[in-house]
Design a protein around this motif. Sequence first.
Motif, short mmCIF file in Angstrom:
data_model
loop_
_atom_site.label_atom_id
_atom_site.label_comp_id
_atom_site.label_asym_id
_atom_site.label_seq_id
_atom_site.Cartn_x
_atom_site.Cartn_y
_atom_site.Cartn_z
N GLU A 25 -43.41 4.08 -8.47
CA GLU A 25 -43.79 4.06 -9.88
C GLU A 25 -45.11 3.31 -10.08
O GLU A 25 -45.98 3.77 -10.82
CB GLU A 25 -42.69 3.40 -10.71
CG GLU A 25 -42.99 3.45 -12.20
CD GLU A 25 -41.81 2.97 -13.03
OE1 GLU A 25 -42.03 2.04 -13.83
OE2 GLU A 25 -40.71 3.53 -12.88
N SER A 28 -47.97 5.40 -8.87
CA SER A 28 -48.26 6.48 -9.82
C SER A 28 -49.05 5.96 -11.02
O SER A 28 -49.95 6.64 -11.51
CB SER A 28 -46.98 7.18 -10.28
OG SER A 28 -46.19 6.35 -11.07
N SER A 34 -47.77 10.94 -13.14
CA SER A 34 -46.38 10.63 -13.44
C SER A 34 -45.63 10.23 -12.15
O SER A 34 -45.98 10.69 -11.06
CB SER A 34 -45.69 11.84 -14.08
OG SER A 34 -45.49 12.85 -13.11
N SER A 36 -42.80 11.27 -11.32
CA SER A 36 -42.22 12.50 -10.81
C SER A 36 -43.21 13.25 -9.90
O SER A 36 -42.85 13.72 -8.82
CB SER A 36 -41.82 13.39 -11.98
OG SER A 36 -41.40 14.66 -11.54
N GLY A 39 -43.57 11.53 -6.64
CA GLY A 39 -42.45 11.89 -5.77
C GLY A 39 -42.66 13.23 -5.09
O GLY A 39 -42.38 13.39 -3.90
N HIS A 40 -43.16 14.20 -5.85
CA HIS A 40 -43.46 15.52 -5.27
C HIS A 40 -44.54 15.40 -4.20
O HIS A 40 -44.44 16.06 -3.16
CB HIS A 40 -43.90 16.50 -6.36
CG HIS A 40 -42.78 17.07 -7.15
ND1 HIS A 40 -41.90 18.00 -6.65
CD2 HIS A 40 -42.40 16.85 -8.43
CE1 HIS A 40 -41.02 18.33 -7.57
NE2 HIS A 40 -41.29 17.64 -8.67
#
Length: 111
Positions: A25, A28, A34, A36, A39-40
């Motif tokens: 986090e 990012s 983000s 998310s 994570g990708h």
Amino acid sequence: MAKIDYKMLGDQIRYVRNQLHISQEHLSELCDISPSFMGHIERGTRKMSMETFVSVANALNVSTDYLLYQQLPNNDATITGIIETVKQNNEAHYDKYITIIRALAEISDHL
């Protein structure tokens, strides 16, 4: 032209991030994406733009070559800049910095 292995790239980003004790986090946030999407990126399931790639490398304070190929650069601009600045002061300062760098390298080998 060599294909980019996004899974390997993501694994390398995760490895460096963990070595620096930075949360996904927080990374990012530093990269203005983000959690998310980060994570990708780390899973290699989505491609990132060049701007994001450079942002990730800068946030982790590593070269893009290191992330892509796990190779450290032949010379580090930060260290070279510090040494050049110290050289301008005087030889005694330079010798102290070299001694400190060697001591840090030796200590880090035992961590």
